[in-house]
Design an enzyme around this catalytic site. Structure first.
Site, PDB file in Angstrom:
ATOM      1  N   CYS A   6       0.821  -1.204   0.000  1.00  0.00           N
ATOM      2  CA  CYS A   6       0.000   0.000   0.000  1.00  0.00           C
ATOM      3  C   CYS A   6       0.856   1.256   0.000  1.00  0.00           C
ATOM      4  CB  CYS A   6      -0.934   0.082   1.195  1.00  0.00           C
ATOM      5  SG  CYS A   6      -2.123  -1.218   1.310  1.00  0.00           S
ATOM      6  N   ARG A  40       6.501  -0.966  -4.210  1.00  0.00           N
ATOM      7  CA  ARG A  40       6.131  -1.498  -2.895  1.00  0.00           C
ATOM      8  C   ARG A  40       5.208  -2.715  -3.006  1.00  0.00           C
ATOM      9  NH1 ARG A  40       6.703   2.793   1.082  1.00  0.00           N
ATOM     10  NH2 ARG A  40       5.004   1.987   2.339  1.00  0.00           N
ATOM     11  N   TRP A  91      -2.576  -3.163  -1.581  1.00  0.00           N
ATOM     12  CA  TRP A  91      -2.145  -4.571  -1.551  1.00  0.00           C
ATOM     13  C   TRP A  91      -3.172  -5.251  -0.667  1.00  0.00           C
ATOM     14  CZ3 TRP A  91      -0.230  -8.265   1.951  1.00  0.00           C
ATOM     15  CH2 TRP A  91       0.498  -9.326   1.369  1.00  0.00           C
ATOM     16  N   ASN A 134      -3.586   3.068   4.620  1.00  0.00           N
ATOM     17  CA  ASN A 134      -2.580   2.006   4.599  1.00  0.00           C
ATOM     18  C   ASN A 134      -2.543   1.436   6.011  1.00  0.00           C
ATOM     19  OD1 ASN A 134      -0.262   0.466   4.429  1.00  0.00           O
ATOM     20  ND2 ASN A 134       1.131   2.191   4.130  1.00  0.00           N
ATOM     21  N   GLY A 135      -2.610   0.109   6.149  1.00  0.00           N
ATOM     22  CA  GLY A 135      -2.564  -0.493   7.485  1.00  0.00           C
ATOM     23  C   GLY A 135      -3.738  -1.438   7.685  1.00  0.00           C
ATOM     24  N   GLU A 137      19.100 -18.096   0.650  1.00  0.00           N
ATOM     25  CA  GLU A 137      18.836 -16.845  -0.061  1.00  0.00           C
ATOM     26  C   GLU A 137      18.677 -17.096  -1.562  1.00  0.00           C
ATOM     27  OE1 GLU A 137      17.784 -14.093   0.598  1.00  0.00           O
ATOM     28  OE2 GLU A 137      18.371 -12.762  -1.035  1.00  0.00           O
ATOM     29  N   LYS A 139      15.361 -16.148  -3.697  1.00  0.00           N
ATOM     30  CA  LYS A 139      15.377 -15.301  -4.903  1.00  0.00           C
ATOM     31  C   LYS A 139      14.662 -16.003  -6.045  1.00  0.00           C
ATOM     32  CE  LYS A 139      16.013 -12.354  -3.633  1.00  0.00           C
ATOM     33  NZ  LYS A 139      16.292 -11.832  -2.356  1.00  0.00           N
ATOM     34  N   GLU A 151      10.742 -16.359  -5.462  1.00  0.00           N
ATOM     35  CA  GLU A 151       9.897 -15.156  -5.464  1.00  0.00           C
ATOM     36  C   GLU A 151       9.746 -14.538  -6.840  1.00  0.00           C
ATOM     37  OE1 GLU A 151      11.272 -11.958  -2.912  1.00  0.00           O
ATOM     38  OE2 GLU A 151      13.324 -12.599  -3.188  1.00  0.00           O
ATOM     39  N   HIS A 153      17.828 -36.930   5.294  1.00  0.00           N
ATOM     40  CA  HIS A 153      16.923 -37.248   6.406  1.00  0.00           C
ATOM     41  C   HIS A 153      15.454 -37.063   6.025  1.00  0.00           C
ATOM     42  CE1 HIS A 153      20.238 -37.932   9.094  1.00  0.00           C
ATOM     43  NE2 HIS A 153      20.795 -36.812   8.656  1.00  0.00           N
ATOM     44  N   LYS A 174       7.101  -4.808  -1.489  1.00  0.00           N
ATOM     45  CA  LYS A 174       8.476  -4.468  -1.121  1.00  0.00           C
ATOM     46  C   LYS A 174       8.584  -4.111   0.349  1.00  0.00           C
ATOM     47  CE  LYS A 174      12.796  -3.492  -1.962  1.00  0.00           C
ATOM     48  NZ  LYS A 174      13.671  -4.676  -2.073  1.00  0.00           N
TER      49      LYS A 174
HETATM   50  C1  F6R Z   1      13.042 -10.859  -0.530  1.00  0.00           C
HETATM   51  C2  F6R Z   1      12.713  -9.688   0.258  1.00  0.00           C
HETATM   52  C3  F6R Z   1      11.995  -9.886   1.538  1.00  0.00           C
HETATM   53  C4  F6R Z   1      12.474  -8.873   2.572  1.00  0.00           C
HETATM   54  C5  F6R Z   1      11.616  -8.974   3.840  1.00  0.00           C
HETATM   55  C6  F6R Z   1      12.109  -8.026   4.913  1.00  0.00           C
HETATM   56  O1  F6R Z   1      13.734 -10.520  -1.695  1.00  0.00           O
HETATM   57  O2  F6R Z   1      12.978  -8.582  -0.137  1.00  0.00           O
HETATM   58  O3  F6R Z   1      12.149 -11.191   1.998  1.00  0.00           O
HETATM   59  O4  F6R Z   1      13.822  -9.122   2.862  1.00  0.00           O
HETATM   60  O5  F6R Z   1      10.295  -8.672   3.527  1.00  0.00           O
HETATM   61  O6  F6R Z   1      12.089  -6.714   4.466  1.00  0.00           O
HETATM   62  P1  F6R Z   1      12.980  -5.610   5.162  1.00  0.00           P
HETATM   63  O7  F6R Z   1      14.409  -5.974   4.931  1.00  0.00           O
HETATM   64  O8  F6R Z   1      12.601  -4.334   4.482  1.00  0.00           O
HETATM   65  O9  F6R Z   1      12.640  -5.638   6.615  1.00  0.00           O
END
Ligand code: F6R
Length: 600
Positions: free
Chosen positions: A2, A27, A73, A99-100, A477, A481, A484, A500, A595
């Site tokens: 949002c 975002r 969102w 937003n919220g 990680e 990547k 997502e 296991h 984001k």
């Molecule tokens: C993955 C990604 C998310 C953020 C997570 C935490 O690529 O970007 O997993 O790492 O939502 O976000 P922040 O770092 O902004 O607290």
């Protein structure tokens, strides 16, 4: 997650709002809308989908100098035209963006709004209906707004228009981010300074439970009991060019390529005049005097925290636990006498992490936030902040923030080690320089990464990433990547753990990416590769120069083993990027993701 914008001034509000919303697209959102006020009335335009869809329904003939806008969102109710913001009260007098999450919205509906006809499934509509109810009972708008705010439980950033008052945008905030930007003969509202950088770089921070009366020439901040608060604007240190893609096809690729530069910038920012790495003495004291450090984070930042644990424990000999924020609050371990909490967050706005910060501050513990966003909620509310200096990260999939987080954690560990009198494990400035050079080599290997992605990932249903020790964390990680942005089901696993249970999922051709950068586990991870290969897997070994063998698919340049995640993650980021491209996915805006995750 949002986004809110607002404008009041002399220019065409529609275009400023739409451009602002475009800047907030990163975002994450699934519908959008604006409301603008011309001489006589408020016009609302909304659309499910992208800002481009919204642009298509905005009536170009409406001329307005005041308005509010929103990207939604979905939380309460599916993405749809009716659930998109702005929302209006029944008589149409009030128009609101939010937003919220309002936790008590159904109670409020029941207790105050019996008989009101709602057109959406959102919690937001309750707010705008309450305001109208109080106004109908004779309250001035400001009072009706304040009265409503007092009833709300949960998080909100709000911007409100009143059809009977063409000179004001009413604004309020609690837990969700919101800023007011100032200019000459105009003022703006934005979830993020980036949204309105086109018109101003001067912003006023808002605190929780404050409301703001924004007119063309004034910004009046008040607490909910009506006390006026004086606060000067600050200059947003953002360069408009930082938030443009330039010649890159995607922000993600640009941000991957920026990593060597970011590492060099971090070295420079944390060096004193003599070239030694330094950290604020208060932070050092807090770290070195704590009996245990708790790293709290989510997603990619959590993965950086896992590497941070290795750095702090091995370099500074400080015991560290790493926790997923959304679990920690409900599952708090027994804490020692002097814990120090380190919050790692690119955005500094993540609601799950913030909930833990609030809880541990209430317990009287010290907190340090490592973030990319100066002035963000997690930075403001912690005792100390270390900045990432990575520049805005726009792509939803985090890349340069991850490596920046690890680099800053390595500096913290290094300086803490020195202040504790631990033997120096490396010349960190030199080693980070080697890392930056190695990253450059990898960023120049895009063709090869494109090829590897095609060979292993573009047509697969699932994939595994395995490693041992610090390589396991990088595997987590790499898997995140890939899943997502390409929607391939990918899992990161400790190499020794597969047998296991999970090895049952290995079929003919299942891609298994193995990371091998650590001498002490080199033979065992290769043994794990043999186990999966014997069951039909298609292994792709990414090793480090010096530990490589003929069976490896790609060899990264040699760097200090503790810093290897900074380098070994780059091919994984690039492979994920190309796999997503091959599968025609929207790389920068993957489905369902936001984001900045500002709800718990
Ligand atoms: C993955 C990604 C998310 C953020 C997570 C935490 O690529 O970007 O997993 O790492 O939502 O976000 P922040 O770092 O902004 O607290």
């Amino acid at each position: 997650m949002c986004g809110i914008v607002g404008y009041i001034g002399n220019q065409d509000a529609k275009e400023i709002l739409l451009k602002g919303l475009e800047k907030l697209e990163y975002r994450g959102y699934d519908s959008a809308g604006i409301a603008v006020r011309d001489n006589s009335q408020v016009h609302v335009f909304k659309a499910k989908g992208r800002i481009a869809d919204l642009r298509a329904v905005v009536d170009a003939s409406v001329s307005a100098n005041t308005g509010i806008g929103h990207t939604r969102w979905a939380t309460h109710g599916v993405p749809s035209h009716d659930n998109a913001h702005p929302h209006q009260s029944t008589a149409g007098r009030f128009t609101l963006v939010h937003n919220g999450v309002i936790e008590n919205y159904s109670i409020l509906k029941r207790e105050y709004l019996e008989g009101t006809a709602f057109v959406s499934e959102t919690d937001t509509e309750v707010i705008v209906q309450l305001i109208e109810k109080f106004a109908n009972e004779g309250m001035e708008t400001e009072e009706a707004f304040r009265q409503t705010l007092k009833l709300l439980k949960g998080s909100y950033a709000l911007a409100l228009l009143d059809e009977q008052n063409d000179e004001t945008i009413f604004v309020a905030k609690n837990k969700s981010p919101l800023l007011v930007g100032t200019g000459s003969d105009f003022n703006v509202v934005a979830s993020d300074a980036m949204a309105m950088l086109q018109v101003t770089d001067q912003y006023v921070e808002l605190m929780d439970k404050e409301m703001v009366i924004v007119t063309k020439n004034d910004v009046t901040i008040k607490t909910l009991d009506g006390t006026v608060v004086e606060r000067s604007p600050y200059k947003a240190e953002l360069d408009a060019s930082d938030i443009e893609k330039g010649t890159y096809p995607h922000y993600m690729l640009k941000e991957i390529d920026e990593q060597p530069l970011v590492i060099r910038k971090i070295i420079q920012k944390y060096q004193d005049e003599q070239g030694s790495l330094q950290i604020d003495q208060n932070i050092l004291d807090a770290v070195t005097s704590s009996d245990r450090v708790y790293i709290i984070a989510c997603g990619t930042s959590y993965h950086a925290g896992l590497v941070g644990k290795q750095l702090l424990e091995q370099m500074a000999k400080i015991p560290v636990e790493v926790h997923v924020a959304s679990e920690f609050g409900y599952n708090m371990p027994l804490l020692p006498e002097k814990p120090l909490f380190i919050f790692i967050s690119q955005s500094g706005e993540t609601a799950d992490s913030r909930a833990v910060l609030v809880a541990v501050k209430e317990l009287g513990h010290k907190a340090l936030t490592i973030t990319n966003v100066q002035g963000s909620t997690l930075s403001r509310e912690a005792d100390y902040t270390l900045l990432l200096h990575a520049g805005p990260e726009i792509a939803v999939a985090s890349t340069k923030a991850y490596t920046a987080q690890i680099a800053v954690l390595s500096i913290l560990a290094h300086v803490a080690a020195a202040s504790k009198g631990e033997a120096e494990s490396m010349n960190l400035v030199k080693e980070l320089g080697i890392v930056a050079n190695a990253m450059e080599v990898l960023c120049d290997s895009k063709e090869e990464m494109d090829y590897i992605a095609r060979e292993y990932l573009s047509f697969t249903r699932n994939a595994f990433f395995i490693g041992r020790g610090i390589d396991y964390y990088v595997g987590l990680e790499g898997a995140l990547k890939l899943k997502e942005i390409s929607y391939i089901q990918a899992e990161g696993f400790a190499g020794g753990e597969l047998k296991h249970g999970t090895i049952a999922l290995i079929e003919e051709g299942t891609p298994v990416v193995a990371i091998a950068t650590q001498e002490n586990v080199n033979l065992s991870i290769r043994g794990n590769v043999k186990e999966v290969a014997a069951r039909g897997a298609n292994p792709c070994i990414i090793s480090m120069k010096g530990l490589d063998t003929d069976e490896d698919r790609f060899v990264i340049p040699a760097v200090h083993d503790l810093l290897s995640p900074l380098v070994s993650v780059v091919p994984l980021q690039l492979i994920a990027y190309y796999a997503a491209l091959h599968r025609d996915c929207d790389v920068d805006k993957p489905r369902n993701l936001a984001k900045s995750v500002t709800v718990e």
